[in-house]
Scaffold this motif. Sequence first.
Motif, PDB file in Angstrom:
ATOM      1  N   ARG A  76       0.862  -1.179   0.000  1.00 59.68           N
ATOM      2  CA  ARG A  76       0.000   0.000   0.000  1.00 59.68           C
ATOM      3  C   ARG A  76       0.899   1.230   0.000  1.00 59.68           C
ATOM      4  NH1 ARG A  76      -2.835   2.323   5.040  1.00 59.68           N
ATOM      5  NH2 ARG A  76      -3.758   4.189   4.121  1.00 59.68           N
ATOM      6  N   TYR A  77       0.552   2.212  -0.812  1.00 59.64           N
ATOM      7  CA  TYR A  77       1.377   3.410  -0.958  1.00 59.64           C
ATOM      8  C   TYR A  77       0.508   4.568  -1.406  1.00 59.64           C
ATOM      9  CZ  TYR A  77       0.904   1.825  -5.746  1.00 59.64           C
ATOM     10  OH  TYR A  77       0.371   1.413  -6.936  1.00 59.64           O
ATOM     11  N   THR A  78       1.053   5.796  -1.324  1.00 62.40           N
ATOM     12  CA  THR A  78       0.328   6.967  -1.807  1.00 62.40           C
ATOM     13  C   THR A  78       0.992   7.485  -3.074  1.00 62.40           C
ATOM     14  OG1 THR A  78       1.640   8.456  -0.429  1.00 62.40           O
ATOM     15  CG2 THR A  78      -0.448   7.671   0.485  1.00 62.40           C
ATOM     16  N   ARG A 108      -2.472  -1.702  13.079  1.00 52.90           N
ATOM     17  CA  ARG A 108      -1.934  -0.458  12.531  1.00 52.90           C
ATOM     18  C   ARG A 108      -1.095   0.266  13.585  1.00 52.90           C
ATOM     19  NH1 ARG A 108      -5.692   4.315  10.150  1.00 52.90           N
ATOM     20  NH2 ARG A 108      -4.871   5.767  11.651  1.00 52.90           N
ATOM     21  N   ASP A 109      -1.593   0.291  14.840  1.00 53.35           N
ATOM     22  CA  ASP A 109      -0.858   0.949  15.922  1.00 53.35           C
ATOM     23  C   ASP A 109       0.518   0.314  16.129  1.00 53.35           C
ATOM     24  OD1 ASP A 109      -2.939   2.720  16.343  1.00 53.35           O
ATOM     25  OD2 ASP A 109      -3.758   1.604  18.050  1.00 53.35           O
ATOM     26  N   TYR A 110       0.580  -1.024  16.070  1.00 48.62           N
ATOM     27  CA  TYR A 110       1.859  -1.716  16.254  1.00 48.62           C
ATOM     28  C   TYR A 110       2.849  -1.345  15.140  1.00 48.62           C
ATOM     29  CZ  TYR A 110       5.398  -5.332  16.168  1.00 48.62           C
ATOM     30  OH  TYR A 110       6.599  -5.982  16.129  1.00 48.62           O
ATOM     31  N   CYS A 140      -3.716  -6.958   6.474  1.00 51.27           N
ATOM     32  CA  CYS A 140      -3.391  -8.053   5.571  1.00 51.27           C
ATOM     33  C   CYS A 140      -4.370  -9.215   5.695  1.00 51.27           C
ATOM     34  CB  CYS A 140      -1.966  -8.532   5.841  1.00 51.27           C
ATOM     35  SG  CYS A 140      -1.408  -9.800   4.693  1.00 51.27           S
ATOM     36  N   ALA A 141      -4.767  -9.545   6.921  1.00 52.73           N
ATOM     37  CA  ALA A 141      -5.690 -10.664   7.115  1.00 52.73           C
ATOM     38  C   ALA A 141      -7.033 -10.382   6.436  1.00 52.73           C
ATOM     39  CB  ALA A 141      -5.889 -10.939   8.598  1.00 52.73           C
ATOM     40  N   TYR A 142      -7.478  -9.134   6.502  1.00 49.68           N
ATOM     41  CA  TYR A 142      -8.730  -8.732   5.851  1.00 49.68           C
ATOM     42  C   TYR A 142      -8.638  -8.920   4.338  1.00 49.68           C
ATOM     43  CZ  TYR A 142     -12.164  -5.415   3.935  1.00 49.68           C
ATOM     44  OH  TYR A 142     -13.152  -4.821   3.207  1.00 49.68           O
ATOM     45  N   LYS A 154     -11.684  -0.409   6.232  1.00 52.60           N
ATOM     46  CA  LYS A 154     -11.268  -1.687   6.822  1.00 52.60           C
ATOM     47  C   LYS A 154      -9.853  -2.031   6.379  1.00 52.60           C
ATOM     48  CE  LYS A 154     -15.929  -3.524   7.162  1.00 52.60           C
ATOM     49  NZ  LYS A 154     -16.857  -4.524   6.656  1.00 52.60           N
ATOM     50  N   LEU A 155      -9.552  -1.803   5.131  1.00 53.84           N
ATOM     51  CA  LEU A 155      -8.218  -2.070   4.585  1.00 53.84           C
ATOM     52  C   LEU A 155      -7.154  -1.272   5.345  1.00 53.84           C
ATOM     53  CD1 LEU A 155      -6.320  -2.798   1.980  1.00 53.84           C
ATOM     54  CD2 LEU A 155      -6.958  -0.509   1.306  1.00 53.84           C
TER      55      LEU A 155
END
Length: 193
Positions: free
Chosen positions: A80-82, A141-143, A162-164, A186-187
């Motif tokens: 994932r990137y911007t 995400r926090d980790y 990733c699991a989602y 969710k992603l």
Amino acid sequence: MISNLSPPIFFSLLLTCCAAGDAPVAPLAWKELADGSKVATAPYDRANESGGTVRCWPISGMFDCLSVFEGTWREAIRKRYTALPAQIGSQLDRAVAGSGYRCSLEADGGGYQEEIRNENSAKLIGHVYTDISGNEPNWSRDYVEAYMRDNALAAITLYFDCAYVQDALRNGSMATLGTTSIAFDKLAGNASR
């Protein structure tokens, strides 16, 4: 907050054709979806052992993209990137390298791996999940954001659940990335599954 980072400067390298001696890469054909996101697919090419799908959501004048591409051993690699609007369009993001979060499907299809890499793309930490039933919690995400911050890593490739994504693709196909089965909140880890 990680989602407000500026785009990687080197991203424009993706818009160049290819490495010396490689054949030109056909531009991707983008389809706009009802939610304003765009999706494009590059068919699997056996000769180059590559292909995949990328979906980009418009966020604050930029695009937040998730790519899923297949490589050697049909392993699915996700990033994932911007990017700025003018920076998406020609190829999949195979060349997006540098520090950040990645996830890959193990070659045997039995699990997946999360990892964080440094600016030289060297793996700093990783975890392999063999239980794809969802009973083993994946990184939050926090980790990921705390690890990157605590180790002074600039995020080129961003966290995603990733699991989602794994669950949606496992119950469908690569084409599932371009459907409502994948919701941006969710992603990005902004909402519960």
